[in-house]
Design an enzyme around this catalytic site. Structure first.
Site, PDB file in Angstrom:
ATOM      1  N   ARG A   1       2.129  -4.444   5.159  1.00  0.00           N
ATOM      2  CA  ARG A   1       1.450  -3.247   5.657  1.00  0.00           C
ATOM      3  C   ARG A   1       1.317  -1.919   4.665  1.00  0.00           C
ATOM      4  O   ARG A   1       0.649  -1.235   4.770  1.00  0.00           O
ATOM      5  CB  ARG A   1       1.667  -2.964   7.019  1.00  0.00           C
ATOM      6  CG  ARG A   1       1.738  -4.031   7.866  1.00  0.00           C
ATOM      7  CD  ARG A   1       2.361  -3.687   9.412  1.00  0.00           C
ATOM      8  NE  ARG A   1       1.583  -2.682  10.191  1.00  0.00           N
ATOM      9  CZ  ARG A   1       0.517  -2.974  10.876  1.00  0.00           C
ATOM     10  NH1 ARG A   1       0.161  -4.065  11.070  1.00  0.00           N
ATOM     11  NH2 ARG A   1      -0.046  -2.150  11.536  1.00  0.00           N
TER      12      ARG A   1
ATOM     13  N   ASN B   1       5.175   5.392  15.122  1.00  0.00           N
ATOM     14  CA  ASN B   1       4.132   5.209  14.363  1.00  0.00           C
ATOM     15  C   ASN B   1       2.664   6.072  15.244  1.00  0.00           C
ATOM     16  O   ASN B   1       2.971   6.300  16.148  1.00  0.00           O
ATOM     17  CB  ASN B   1       3.555   3.807  14.394  1.00  0.00           C
ATOM     18  CG  ASN B   1       4.286   2.727  13.622  1.00  0.00           C
ATOM     19  OD1 ASN B   1       5.340   3.246  13.171  1.00  0.00           O
ATOM     20  ND2 ASN B   1       3.964   1.569  13.579  1.00  0.00           N
ATOM     21  N   GLY B   2       1.850   6.607  14.342  1.00  0.00           N
ATOM     22  CA  GLY B   2       1.017   7.613  14.737  1.00  0.00           C
ATOM     23  C   GLY B   2       1.068   9.076  14.210  1.00  0.00           C
ATOM     24  O   GLY B   2       1.844   9.357  13.402  1.00  0.00           O
TER      25      GLY B   2
ATOM     26  N   HIS C   1     -30.445   6.361 -13.243  1.00  0.00           N
ATOM     27  CA  HIS C   1     -30.421   7.595 -12.693  1.00  0.00           C
ATOM     28  C   HIS C   1     -29.165   8.417 -12.953  1.00  0.00           C
ATOM     29  O   HIS C   1     -28.803   9.393 -11.941  1.00  0.00           O
ATOM     30  CB  HIS C   1     -30.824   7.426 -11.320  1.00  0.00           C
ATOM     31  CG  HIS C   1     -32.108   6.849 -10.853  1.00  0.00           C
ATOM     32  ND1 HIS C   1     -33.212   7.552 -11.225  1.00  0.00           N
ATOM     33  CD2 HIS C   1     -32.360   5.618 -10.440  1.00  0.00           C
ATOM     34  CE1 HIS C   1     -34.374   6.487 -11.015  1.00  0.00           C
ATOM     35  NE2 HIS C   1     -33.807   5.430 -10.421  1.00  0.00           N
TER      36      HIS C   1
ATOM     37  N   LYS D   1      -2.129  -1.777   4.928  1.00  0.00           N
ATOM     38  CA  LYS D   1      -3.026  -2.740   5.261  1.00  0.00           C
ATOM     39  C   LYS D   1      -3.704  -2.479   6.256  1.00  0.00           C
ATOM     40  O   LYS D   1      -5.096  -2.928   6.458  1.00  0.00           O
ATOM     41  CB  LYS D   1      -2.291  -4.159   5.536  1.00  0.00           C
ATOM     42  CG  LYS D   1      -3.099  -5.266   5.910  1.00  0.00           C
ATOM     43  CD  LYS D   1      -3.710  -5.686   4.884  1.00  0.00           C
ATOM     44  CE  LYS D   1      -4.428  -7.077   5.210  1.00  0.00           C
ATOM     45  NZ  LYS D   1      -5.853  -7.031   4.360  1.00  0.00           N
TER      46      LYS D   1
ATOM     47  N   GLU E   1      -8.371  -1.053  -6.265  1.00  0.00           N
ATOM     48  CA  GLU E   1      -7.363  -1.330  -5.592  1.00  0.00           C
ATOM     49  C   GLU E   1      -6.102  -1.644  -5.927  1.00  0.00           C
ATOM     50  O   GLU E   1      -4.959  -1.215  -5.648  1.00  0.00           O
ATOM     51  CB  GLU E   1      -7.710  -1.970  -4.022  1.00  0.00           C
ATOM     52  CG  GLU E   1      -8.443  -1.247  -3.277  1.00  0.00           C
ATOM     53  CD  GLU E   1      -8.520  -2.418  -1.923  1.00  0.00           C
ATOM     54  OE1 GLU E   1      -7.978  -1.972  -0.708  1.00  0.00           O
ATOM     55  OE2 GLU E   1      -9.014  -3.567  -1.957  1.00  0.00           O
TER      56      GLU E   1
ATOM     57  N   LYS F   1     -12.047  -4.237  -5.101  1.00  0.00           N
ATOM     58  CA  LYS F   1     -10.657  -4.903  -5.432  1.00  0.00           C
ATOM     59  C   LYS F   1     -10.198  -4.497  -6.784  1.00  0.00           C
ATOM     60  O   LYS F   1      -8.929  -4.246  -6.607  1.00  0.00           O
ATOM     61  CB  LYS F   1     -11.339  -6.413  -5.593  1.00  0.00           C
ATOM     62  CG  LYS F   1     -11.985  -7.033  -4.249  1.00  0.00           C
ATOM     63  CD  LYS F   1     -10.725  -7.134  -3.440  1.00  0.00           C
ATOM     64  CE  LYS F   1     -10.490  -6.338  -2.248  1.00  0.00           C
ATOM     65  NZ  LYS F   1     -11.348  -6.070  -1.053  1.00  0.00           N
TER      66      LYS F   1
ATOM     67  N   GLU G   1     -17.920  -4.443  -3.362  1.00  0.00           N
ATOM     68  CA  GLU G   1     -16.813  -5.017  -3.170  1.00  0.00           C
ATOM     69  C   GLU G   1     -15.858  -5.299  -4.338  1.00  0.00           C
ATOM     70  O   GLU G   1     -14.722  -5.201  -4.395  1.00  0.00           O
ATOM     71  CB  GLU G   1     -16.992  -6.169  -2.128  1.00  0.00           C
ATOM     72  CG  GLU G   1     -15.741  -6.970  -1.784  1.00  0.00           C
ATOM     73  CD  GLU G   1     -14.862  -6.466  -1.036  1.00  0.00           C
ATOM     74  OE1 GLU G   1     -14.829  -5.198  -0.637  1.00  0.00           O
ATOM     75  OE2 GLU G   1     -13.562  -6.633  -0.854  1.00  0.00           O
TER      76      GLU G   1
ATOM     77  N   TRP H   1       5.240   4.972   6.488  1.00  0.00           N
ATOM     78  CA  TRP H   1       4.059   5.363   5.328  1.00  0.00           C
ATOM     79  C   TRP H   1       3.906   6.903   5.547  1.00  0.00           C
ATOM     80  O   TRP H   1       3.416   7.187   6.630  1.00  0.00           O
ATOM     81  CB  TRP H   1       2.864   4.614   5.646  1.00  0.00           C
ATOM     82  CG  TRP H   1       1.832   4.700   4.817  1.00  0.00           C
ATOM     83  CD1 TRP H   1       1.673   4.060   3.449  1.00  0.00           C
ATOM     84  CD2 TRP H   1       0.713   5.496   4.758  1.00  0.00           C
ATOM     85  NE1 TRP H   1       0.556   4.132   2.844  1.00  0.00           N
ATOM     86  CE2 TRP H   1      -0.071   5.066   3.766  1.00  0.00           C
ATOM     87  CE3 TRP H   1       0.183   6.549   5.943  1.00  0.00           C
ATOM     88  CZ2 TRP H   1      -1.345   5.554   3.512  1.00  0.00           C
ATOM     89  CZ3 TRP H   1      -1.159   7.037   5.588  1.00  0.00           C
ATOM     90  CH2 TRP H   1      -1.826   6.735   4.355  1.00  0.00           C
TER      91      TRP H   1
ATOM     92  N   CYS I   1       3.045   2.260   9.008  1.00  0.00           N
ATOM     93  CA  CYS I   1       4.104   2.205   9.548  1.00  0.00           C
ATOM     94  C   CYS I   1       4.335   1.137  10.090  1.00  0.00           C
ATOM     95  O   CYS I   1       3.535   0.424  10.844  1.00  0.00           O
ATOM     96  CB  CYS I   1       4.568   3.545  10.371  1.00  0.00           C
ATOM     97  SG  CYS I   1       4.403   5.086   9.528  1.00  0.00           S
TER      98      CYS I   1
END
Ligand code: M6R
Length: 608
Positions: free
Chosen positions: A27, A100-101, A504, A603, A488, A485, A481, A74, A2
């Site tokens: 964000r 927000n929160g 394995h 973000k 996402e 990427k 990583e 969000w 948010c």
């Protein structure tokens, strides 16, 4: 996550608010709304979807006035929808609030308020706080907010206005960032300085449990229990031009291409080639304290966790200090063993990640010295650490972290150098590492010149549904990583593994439809990696190898080879990750994905 923007001053608030929301779009969010207060009361407009939707619906209605609040939501409690979008009001429409929160005790509060005949219109936890503030509002907004917040459990960053008084706005925070921009006769309250920097560079970062009362030309800050605070005014040290794409199609691509410079910025004034060491004065630790450290713990999430893992390989190998890398979200609820010789580093691009923040607080509570490796200046993690190192990478707008990762690796390399030189590496060894680090920006530039070639490989593979990324030793974190990427931003399922681990279990997945990206650099595990590639080939898998320049042998085993310059093994992730970032970017572009704001992602993850 948010975003909040509030304006009070002498100008029209609407353009500042709507531009501010646009600056916060990166964000991640799913709905947006705005409330303007004038002498005729409070007007609210909100809608599901992008800020542009809001712009369209507000352009045809009156949004004039010099006081207003705005929000990008969000979703946490309640689906993305018009009714759940902020601002929220109390039943009587006395106040409007953006939040927000997460209000953790919202269910019990809601039941209590419902018994008082207050009507709820949304499914959100936030509306409960709006109702509470409205219930207590009697002409003094700051007192009403203070009283309401005393009943709240959870986290909040809020901006509140009163319908009957355009001359006041109140903000408060606990666990969710809030910054106040101080302009000429105006204030901009925001969850992120990106919404402020176009108007002023003078800012105050509110601390947890602070409440600010803003009036045109005047402000006061106090604690929630009503003690006055004298704030420190900071200056934003980056230019608003970084908020533009600068000719690139996406912020992510721009940020990938910025890396020669951002890596250099992370080293500037810190890397000392003559002594083969580094100066990290921000750690605020004297050499004696650093010498006493016998264990390091890194707490981080996502990409920052991958950087931490690379840091573990570096520090254990070069400085000989045992390192543990912890998912912050796990660490915070464990009972970790920490003593006074354990140094805890919180690594975070945003400096606001809720899990990382909670983990560092837990470590500090147990008596550890906690240091931050952060990008965002003035962020909560940076402020709450005993010391730390800033990345100086500038704002990272693309949700997928790229330049922050290489800057984190750069800082961790310098930390390794500093600790290593104090303990077991010689001047000559230190100089070799420092000189190699100094070459990295030029070497990244060289890799970026292969963008076209990488795009061609991406075109061949962009329709695949699964990918495997393999690496060993220093490049196992790089494999993780690279896979992150890709998933996402392209929504392709991708897994990173230590290459030898494949046999394995994951080897069962290999068939002619499975592209395998293999980090096959000329280091101590090169021959082992070649064996792993052979195992893939034997099962019909397709291999895209990242290899060192001059390695012709690899062409016998891989379907495609992307060459990168040679550096020392410890620094190789700084180079090997660049083609993986570009590969993910181009695959996502071919699939028509929303690269800078991938679905469901935020973000900066400021909730648990
Ligand atoms: O701001 P932080 O570095 O604390 O963020 C941690 C993760 O949320 C972040 O790295 C996330 O995984 C990114 N989307 C990765 O690209």
């Amino acid at each position: 996550m948010c975003g909040i923007v509030g304006y009070i001053g002498s100008r029209e608030a609407y353009p500042v608010l709507i531009e501010g929301l646009s600056a916060l779009e990166y964000r991640g969010y799913d709905s947006a709304g705005i409330a303007m207060v004038g002498t005729d009361g409070c007007r609210i407009n909100k809608d599901k979807g992008k800020v542009d939707n809001l712009r369209k619906i507000t352009s045809s209605c009156c949004m004039s006035g010099s006081t207003g609040i705005a929000h990008t939501r969000w979703a946490t409690h309640g689906v993305p929808s018009l009714i759940n979008a902020h601002p929220h009001t109390d039943s009587a429409g006395k106040i409007a609030m953006v939040h927000n929160g997460i209000i953790e005790n919202y269910t019990s509060l809601k039941q209590k308020l419902a018994k008082e005949s207050l009507e709820f219109t949304s499914d959100t936890d936030s509306e409960v706080l709006a109702q509470l503030i409205g219930k207590y509002y009697n002409g003094d907004l700051a007192s009403a907010v203070r009283k309401a917040l005393s009943e709240i459990e959870g986290t909040f960053g809020i901006a509140v206005v009163a319908a009957d008084n355009p001359q006041v706005m109140v903000g408060a925070r606990r666990g969710s960032p809030l910054v106040v921009g101080i302009g000429d006769d105006e204030f901009i309250l925001a969850s992120d300085s990106c919404a402020i920097v176009r108007h002023t560079k003078k800012v105050i970062y509110l601390k947890d449990n602070n409440i600010i009362e803003l009036k045109p030309g005047d402000f006061s800050i106090s604690t929630l229990d009503n003690r006055k605070i004298s704030p420190r005014i900071h200056s934003i040290d980056w230019d608003p031009s970084v908020l533009a794409k600068g000719g690139f199609d996406h912020f992510m691509l721009k940020e990938i291409f910025e890396q020669p410079e951002t890596v250099l910025n992370a080293m500037r004034g810190r890397l000392i080639q003559e002594t083969g060491s580094a100066r990290l004065d921000g750690l605020n630790l004297v050499l004696q304290e650093l010498r006493q450290i016998d264990r390091i713990i890194f707490v981080a999430c996502g990409t920052s966790w991958h950087a931490a893992l690379a840091g573990e390989y570096m520090i254990e190998d070069i400085a000989g200090i045992p390192v543990e890398v912890e998912y912050a979200s796990e660490f915070r609820y464990r009972n970790p063993i920490i003593d006074s010789n354990t140094l805890v580093f919180a690594i975070s691009q945003s400096g606001e990640t809720a899990d990382t923040l909670a983990a560092m607080r837990e470590a500090a509570h147990k008596g550890a010295t906690v240091l931050g490796i952060c990008n965002t200046v003035g962020s909560t993690i940076a402020r709450e650490s005993h010391g730390g190192v800033y990345l100086h990478a500038g704002p990272e707008i693309g949700v997928a972290s790229t330049k922050a990762f290489t800057s984190q690796l750069t800082v961790l390399s310098m930390l390794t150098l500093l600790l290593g030189r104090m303990r077991r590496i010689s001047h000559a060894e230190g100089t070799t590492i420092a000189n190699a680090l100094d070459q990295i920006p030029k070497q990244i530039k060289k890799i970026l010149r292969q963008n076209k070639n990488i795009q061609e490989i991406a075109q061949i593979y962009h329709h695949h549904s699964n990918f495997i990324y393999l690496g060993r030793s220093y490049n196992f974190p790089t494999a993780l990583e690279g896979a992150l990427k890709l998933k996402e931003i392209s929504y392709i399922h991708a897994e990173g593994y230590p290459a030898a681990e494949m046999k394995h279990g994951p080897i069962a997945l290999i068939d002619t439809d499975m592209p395998c990206v293999v980090l096959a650099l000329k280091d101590s595990v090169y021959d082992k990696i070649i064996s792993n590639i052979q195992e893939i080939n034997a099962r019909g898998g397709k291999v895209i190898a990242i290899a060192n320049e001059g390695d012709k042998e690899i062409e016998n085993f891989a379907h495609h080879v992307i060459y990168i310059p040679k550096t020392i093994p410890m620094l190789s992730p700084l180079l090997s990750v660049i083609p993986l970032q570009l590969l993910a970017y181009h695959i996502a572009a071919f699939r028509g994905c929303e690269i800078d704001q991938p679905r469901n992602l935020a973000k900066s993850v400021t909730v648990e």
